[in-house]
Scaffold this active site. Sequence first.
Site, PDB file in Angstrom:
ATOM      1  N   PRO A 127      -0.033  -6.022   3.890  1.00  0.00           N
ATOM      2  CA  PRO A 127       0.113  -4.659   4.420  1.00  0.00           C
ATOM      3  C   PRO A 127      -0.483  -3.604   3.509  1.00  0.00           C
ATOM      4  CG  PRO A 127       2.234  -5.818   4.271  1.00  0.00           C
ATOM      5  CD  PRO A 127       1.242  -6.604   3.505  1.00  0.00           C
ATOM      6  N   GLU A 128      -1.423  -2.864   4.033  1.00  0.00           N
ATOM      7  CA  GLU A 128      -1.955  -1.686   3.359  1.00  0.00           C
ATOM      8  C   GLU A 128      -1.499  -0.473   4.178  1.00  0.00           C
ATOM      9  OE1 GLU A 128      -6.170  -2.077   2.495  1.00  0.00           O
ATOM     10  OE2 GLU A 128      -5.998  -4.241   2.309  1.00  0.00           O
ATOM     11  N   HIS A 151      13.048 -17.310   4.129  1.00  0.00           N
ATOM     12  CA  HIS A 151      12.374 -16.199   3.470  1.00  0.00           C
ATOM     13  C   HIS A 151      13.067 -14.855   3.672  1.00  0.00           C
ATOM     14  CE1 HIS A 151       9.404 -19.091   2.477  1.00  0.00           C
ATOM     15  NE2 HIS A 151       8.922 -19.206   3.705  1.00  0.00           N
ATOM     16  N   ARG A 197       6.666 -14.711  -0.538  1.00  0.00           N
ATOM     17  CA  ARG A 197       6.273 -14.845  -1.948  1.00  0.00           C
ATOM     18  C   ARG A 197       7.097 -14.028  -2.923  1.00  0.00           C
ATOM     19  NH1 ARG A 197      -0.139 -14.738  -1.923  1.00  0.00           N
ATOM     20  NH2 ARG A 197       0.131 -14.830  -4.158  1.00  0.00           N
ATOM     21  N   ARG A 247     -16.189   9.680 -12.612  1.00  0.00           N
ATOM     22  CA  ARG A 247     -15.481   8.459 -13.024  1.00  0.00           C
ATOM     23  C   ARG A 247     -16.468   7.315 -13.238  1.00  0.00           C
ATOM     24  NH1 ARG A 247      -9.781   8.907 -12.005  1.00  0.00           N
ATOM     25  NH2 ARG A 247      -9.719   6.840 -12.964  1.00  0.00           N
TER      26      ARG A 247
END
Length: 272
Positions: A2-3, A91, A110, A151
């Site tokens: 998920p972003e 999970h 995880r 940058r």
Amino acid sequence: MPELPEVEVIARGLSQTLAGRTVISVKVPGLTRLSDAAEVIVPGVQGQTICRVYRRAKVLLIELENESTLVFHLKMTGRVVHGERRDINKHDRIVFVLDDGSWLIFSDMRKFGYVKLFTKQLLENWDFLQKIGPEPLESSPAELVERIAGRKTSIKGLLLNQSVVAGVGNIYADESLFRAGIHPETKGHRIGHERALKLFAELQDVLKLAIRENGSSISDYVNAHGDAGAFQNSFNVYGKKGQQCSRCNGLLQAVKVAGRTSTFCPHCQPRR
DNA sequence: CCAAGCACCTGACGGC
DNA sequence: TGCCGTCAGGTGCTTG
């Protein structure tokens, strides 16, 4: 994984069904390492009514009646799903039983993700959020271009850096670089102004499209109701090493940049 | 200021 | 059949 778009879709979905619901009880099959202890979370949420569900960067926030906030970071494999009562599986980390009998479940195969409970004061002072840069969909491309000006890091690293811009992960970094025709190893200060504007306009575009498509489901992501997203079908480069570029038919390559696999088209995204 | 590398985890997959 | 190595990647931490 998920972003921004995936967490946004989850937040919007939960917002529809959770607002006004009250937490009746909590089941804790097993929390992740970085989560607050059950002894903190359970008494803090029991009997509380949910006021608001929203997103900041990749973090999902559920604000309660007493102004405390449940915070979820899903990291790679976390899920937050609201639905009917069901069997607990291996999970599942924590289950919030609501007043209409439905369950809000945080699961994470995880165990990289976490759930924490903050008071209003502690949330405002949480250094993680304080370090996060601007929301890309609430900023102009010109404002975002300023964040990379001068940058010397790779543009890929800058896009992934949450203090530069919030919510971008490996998928949307690679997809927006492809759309803007920029090699992922290009240094930030070497990108011309026009091309940088193009990059952030493409980033906004791809994030909006992904939200519209219910997010990207690579392996674990599902929305608040357990449905997969569809934007993975629109990827140009992510996960497509060795396949043909959709624009020039050349072969896509992968390199490690900023510690992450970066897939790109050597022809459409030339090194300068 | 920046890069590189590791740690945290589990499951999928390829090679033998 | 199963064992072993590799990979996936967000974030925090250390080291240089």
